[in-house]
Design an enzyme around this catalytic site. Structure first.
Site, PDB file in Angstrom:
ATOM      1  N   PRO A 181       0.784  -1.248   0.000  1.00 31.00           N
ATOM      2  CA  PRO A 181       0.000   0.000   0.000  1.00 31.00           C
ATOM      3  C   PRO A 181       0.815   1.297   0.000  1.00 31.00           C
ATOM      4  O   PRO A 181       0.797   2.064   0.965  1.00 31.00           O
ATOM      5  CB  PRO A 181      -0.827  -0.137   1.275  1.00 31.00           C
ATOM      6  CG  PRO A 181       0.065  -0.921   2.198  1.00 31.00           C
ATOM      7  CD  PRO A 181       0.771  -1.908   1.302  1.00 31.00           C
ATOM      8  N   CYS A 182       1.479   1.590  -1.114  1.00 30.74           N
ATOM      9  CA  CYS A 182       2.259   2.826  -1.196  1.00 30.74           C
ATOM     10  C   CYS A 182       1.371   4.065  -1.092  1.00 30.74           C
ATOM     11  O   CYS A 182       1.856   5.149  -0.770  1.00 30.74           O
ATOM     12  CB  CYS A 182       3.127   2.862  -2.447  1.00 30.74           C
ATOM     13  SG  CYS A 182       2.270   2.513  -3.981  1.00 30.74           S
TER      14      CYS A 182
END
Length: 184
Positions: free
Chosen positions: A148-149
């Protein structure tokens, strides 16, 4: 070797339609290897070519493959608000070194509905001065959404950059309740 075995050797891909646009997901026998935003025909073709050069053979379109079906289901459920965590094997072969270390920490240590600063993430991997390098690692993330950047933000309260575009980052953060829903 049968044709199914050859498919698994090369990797498989499929496209998921979502509120943030079509996503291309690709997998190998090791696990999910790539997620690509805005997978229109042209983007999809380029992504498949890039994967072919990195994997050594062209992956084939097979969204129903056992290698990919669960990933497609989990990503669709997450984007519909019905899933918070991913329980998928990941193939980390498209990233290495510092980037891989940062992305693994992000995947395991920044849960749904939370955010982390670039500098904080750098400190977590023992490189406190490497906030800019963390930003580069996020931009090179081969597995956005699943790794989850979008949860990495600027320490001063700015949303930071995002490979999928700012509107997509805002929508993902709103989905997780971190930001209010975008007005437009």
């Amino acid at each position: 070797m049968d044709s199914h075995g050859q498919v698994e050797q090369r990797g498989v891909w499929g496209v998921v339609d979502s509120d943030i646009g079509p996503l291309l997901l690709a997998a190998t026998r090791e696990g999910l290897v790539s997620v690509v935003f805005h997978a229109t025909d042209a983007v999809r073709d380029r992504a498949v070519e890039r994967l072919a050069s990195r994997l050594g053979a062209e992956p084939v379109e097979a969204p129903g493959s056992p290698l990919l079906a669960d990933a497609i289901r989990q990503v669709a459920a997450y984007l519909a608000g019905g899933r918070r965590d991913f329980d998928l094997p990941l193939d980390w072969s498209l990233t290495s070194g510092f980037n891989r270390e940062v992305l693994r920490e992000l995947a395991s240590g920044v849960p749904y509905g939370t955010v982390v600063g670039y500098g904080d993430l750098a400190r977590r991997v023992g490189q406190p001065g490497a906030a800019q390098a963390v930003g580069m690692a996020m931009g090179a993330n081969p597995l956005p959404v699943v790794v989850p950047c979008h949860r990495v933000v600027e320490s001063g309260g700015g949303i930071g950059g995002f490979g999928g575009g700012m509107e997509t980052k805002r929508k993902l953060l709103a989905l997780e309740g971190v930001l209010p829903e975008p007005l437009f």
